[in-house]
Design a protein around this motif. Structure first.
Motif, mmCIF file in Angstrom:
data_model
loop_
_atom_site.group_PDB
_atom_site.id
_atom_site.type_symbol
_atom_site.label_atom_id
_atom_site.label_comp_id
_atom_site.label_asym_id
_atom_site.label_seq_id
_atom_site.Cartn_x
_atom_site.Cartn_y
_atom_site.Cartn_z
ATOM 1 N N ARG A 163 3.785 35.126 -5.892
ATOM 2 C CA ARG A 163 4.231 35.930 -7.031
ATOM 3 C C ARG A 163 4.276 37.388 -6.601
ATOM 4 O O ARG A 163 3.300 37.928 -6.088
ATOM 5 C CB ARG A 163 3.273 35.754 -8.195
ATOM 6 C CG ARG A 163 3.707 36.514 -9.411
ATOM 7 C CD ARG A 163 2.822 36.177 -10.573
ATOM 8 N NE ARG A 163 3.309 36.894 -11.734
ATOM 9 C CZ ARG A 163 2.690 36.964 -12.859
ATOM 10 N NH1 ARG A 163 1.555 36.331 -13.016
ATOM 11 N NH2 ARG A 163 3.195 37.638 -13.851
ATOM 12 N N LEU A 164 5.438 38.012 -6.791
ATOM 13 C CA LEU A 164 5.643 39.409 -6.419
ATOM 14 C C LEU A 164 5.292 39.651 -4.959
ATOM 15 O O LEU A 164 4.685 40.655 -4.598
ATOM 16 C CB LEU A 164 4.842 40.339 -7.333
ATOM 17 C CG LEU A 164 5.151 40.239 -8.831
ATOM 18 C CD1 LEU A 164 4.175 41.092 -9.636
ATOM 19 C CD2 LEU A 164 6.593 40.626 -9.109
ATOM 20 N N GLY A 165 5.636 38.670 -4.124
ATOM 21 C CA GLY A 165 5.432 38.809 -2.684
ATOM 22 C C GLY A 165 4.028 38.530 -2.204
ATOM 23 O O GLY A 165 3.742 38.649 -1.009
ATOM 24 N N ALA A 166 3.119 38.149 -3.100
ATOM 25 C CA ALA A 166 1.736 37.888 -2.703
ATOM 26 C C ALA A 166 1.373 36.431 -3.010
ATOM 27 O O ALA A 166 1.820 35.860 -4.007
ATOM 28 C CB ALA A 166 0.785 38.814 -3.445
ATOM 29 N N LEU A 167 0.563 35.878 -2.151
ATOM 30 C CA LEU A 167 0.080 34.519 -2.360
ATOM 31 C C LEU A 167 -0.711 34.455 -3.660
ATOM 32 O O LEU A 167 -1.619 35.255 -3.893
ATOM 33 C CB LEU A 167 -0.820 34.095 -1.187
ATOM 34 C CG LEU A 167 -1.413 32.695 -1.273
ATOM 35 C CD1 LEU A 167 -0.317 31.634 -1.238
ATOM 36 C CD2 LEU A 167 -2.407 32.479 -0.130
ATOM 37 N N GLU A 168 -0.333 33.524 -4.531
ATOM 38 C CA GLU A 168 -1.013 33.396 -5.813
ATOM 39 C C GLU A 168 -1.897 32.156 -5.865
ATOM 40 O O GLU A 168 -3.001 32.192 -6.393
ATOM 41 C CB GLU A 168 0.010 33.335 -6.946
ATOM 42 C CG GLU A 168 -0.632 33.292 -8.320
ATOM 43 C CD GLU A 168 0.394 33.356 -9.423
ATOM 44 O OE1 GLU A 168 0.321 34.306 -10.215
ATOM 45 O OE2 GLU A 168 1.264 32.464 -9.491
ATOM 46 N N ASP A 169 -1.426 31.043 -5.301
ATOM 47 C CA ASP A 169 -2.177 29.799 -5.420
ATOM 48 C C ASP A 169 -1.759 28.836 -4.314
ATOM 49 O O ASP A 169 -0.600 28.825 -3.898
ATOM 50 C CB ASP A 169 -1.913 29.162 -6.790
ATOM 51 C CG ASP A 169 -2.836 28.011 -7.110
ATOM 52 O OD1 ASP A 169 -3.964 28.005 -6.602
ATOM 53 O OD2 ASP A 169 -2.420 27.110 -7.865
ATOM 54 N N VAL A 170 -2.707 28.037 -3.863
ATOM 55 C CA VAL A 170 -2.445 26.983 -2.887
ATOM 56 C C VAL A 170 -3.117 25.722 -3.410
ATOM 57 O O VAL A 170 -4.263 25.766 -3.858
ATOM 58 C CB VAL A 170 -3.004 27.334 -1.491
ATOM 59 C CG1 VAL A 170 -2.793 26.189 -0.515
ATOM 60 C CG2 VAL A 170 -2.367 28.599 -0.962
ATOM 61 N N GLY A 171 -2.410 24.621 -3.392
ATOM 62 C CA GLY A 171 -2.980 23.358 -3.856
ATOM 63 C C GLY A 171 -2.563 22.205 -2.966
ATOM 64 O O GLY A 171 -1.540 22.266 -2.277
ATOM 65 N N ARG A 172 -3.377 21.194 -2.948
ATOM 66 C CA ARG A 172 -3.081 19.988 -2.173
ATOM 67 C C ARG A 172 -3.513 18.790 -2.995
ATOM 68 O O ARG A 172 -4.552 18.812 -3.648
ATOM 69 C CB ARG A 172 -3.826 19.994 -0.853
ATOM 70 C CG ARG A 172 -3.582 18.740 -0.019
ATOM 71 C CD ARG A 172 -4.234 18.824 1.358
ATOM 72 N NE ARG A 172 -4.143 17.573 2.063
ATOM 73 C CZ ARG A 172 -3.090 17.158 2.757
ATOM 74 N NH1 ARG A 172 -2.017 17.914 2.808
ATOM 75 N NH2 ARG A 172 -3.100 16.002 3.380
ATOM 76 N N SER A 173 -2.718 17.728 -2.963
ATOM 77 C CA SER A 173 -3.097 16.493 -3.643
ATOM 78 C C SER A 173 -2.781 15.308 -2.744
ATOM 79 O O SER A 173 -1.853 15.363 -1.936
ATOM 80 C CB SER A 173 -2.381 16.353 -4.984
ATOM 81 O OG SER A 173 -0.982 16.220 -4.779
ATOM 82 N N PHE A 221 0.864 -1.177 0.000
ATOM 83 C CA PHE A 221 0.000 0.000 0.000
ATOM 84 C C PHE A 221 0.899 1.225 0.000
ATOM 85 O O PHE A 221 1.826 1.324 0.805
ATOM 86 C CB PHE A 221 -0.893 0.010 1.249
ATOM 87 C CG PHE A 221 -1.828 1.181 1.281
ATOM 88 C CD1 PHE A 221 -3.042 1.131 0.627
ATOM 89 C CD2 PHE A 221 -1.482 2.343 1.952
ATOM 90 C CE1 PHE A 221 -3.899 2.217 0.640
ATOM 91 C CE2 PHE A 221 -2.332 3.430 1.969
ATOM 92 C CZ PHE A 221 -3.543 3.363 1.318
ATOM 93 N N ALA A 222 0.629 2.144 -0.921
ATOM 94 C CA ALA A 222 1.420 3.374 -1.001
ATOM 95 C C ALA A 222 0.481 4.571 -0.964
ATOM 96 O O ALA A 222 -0.586 4.548 -1.573
ATOM 97 C CB ALA A 222 2.235 3.392 -2.291
ATOM 98 N N ALA A 223 0.875 5.582 -0.233
ATOM 99 C CA ALA A 223 0.074 6.803 -0.132
ATOM 100 C C ALA A 223 1.017 7.997 -0.097
ATOM 101 O O ALA A 223 2.136 7.913 0.401
ATOM 102 C CB ALA A 223 -0.787 6.779 1.122
ATOM 103 N N ASP A 224 0.544 9.101 -0.652
ATOM 104 C CA ASP A 224 1.329 10.327 -0.548
ATOM 105 C C ASP A 224 0.403 11.532 -0.546
ATOM 106 O O ASP A 224 -0.727 11.469 -1.017
ATOM 107 C CB ASP A 224 2.369 10.442 -1.669
ATOM 108 C CG ASP A 224 1.750 10.616 -3.035
ATOM 109 O OD1 ASP A 224 1.364 11.747 -3.365
ATOM 110 O OD2 ASP A 224 1.647 9.622 -3.778
ATOM 111 N N ALA A 225 0.899 12.587 0.037
ATOM 112 C CA ALA A 225 0.176 13.860 0.081
ATOM 113 C C ALA A 225 1.181 14.957 -0.252
ATOM 114 O O ALA A 225 2.339 14.898 0.149
ATOM 115 C CB ALA A 225 -0.428 14.090 1.456
ATOM 116 N N ALA A 226 0.718 15.946 -1.008
ATOM 117 C CA ALA A 226 1.590 17.053 -1.385
ATOM 118 C C ALA A 226 0.849 18.370 -1.194
ATOM 119 O O ALA A 226 -0.362 18.449 -1.383
ATOM 120 C CB ALA A 226 2.029 16.906 -2.842
#
Length: 101
Positions: A41-51, A30-35
């Protein structure tokens, strides 16, 4: 995601299903992973993602023949189909005198 105990139980369950379906021996992994990804960008949060991903692999032996399958669908029906495929594939595989656990 599954806990380590749930993952162990799924692996043990698919091995038991394989033995009941005619495999002389079997093993599972069994294999599992989370990322987590954060983009700035230019000092500001642009995107957040989780998989996250989970996968159950099965290797079966029928005599000196073997086959391996894997699935990311951990439902009972999907595990039955994976077992059925693996045992059928092993029955058609060439013999290997070194095959075994």
């Amino acid at each position: 995601m599954l806990t380590p105990e749930q993952a162990r139980d799924r692996a043990a369950d698919i091995v038991a299903r394989a033995r009941a379906a005619g495999a002389d021996a079997a093993d599972a992994v069994f294999a599992a992973d989370a990322a987590l990804e954060v983009s700035v960008r230019l000092g500001a949060l642009e995107d957040v993602g989780r998989s996250e991903s989970e996968e159950l692999g099965l290797r079966v032996f029928v005599g000196r023949r073997s086959a391996s399958v894997s699935t990311s669908d951990l439902s009972g029906d999907a595990m039955d189909r994976a077992v059925e495929r693996a045992v059928a594939m092993a029955r058609e595989a060439p013999e290997d005198r070194w095959a075994g656990l």
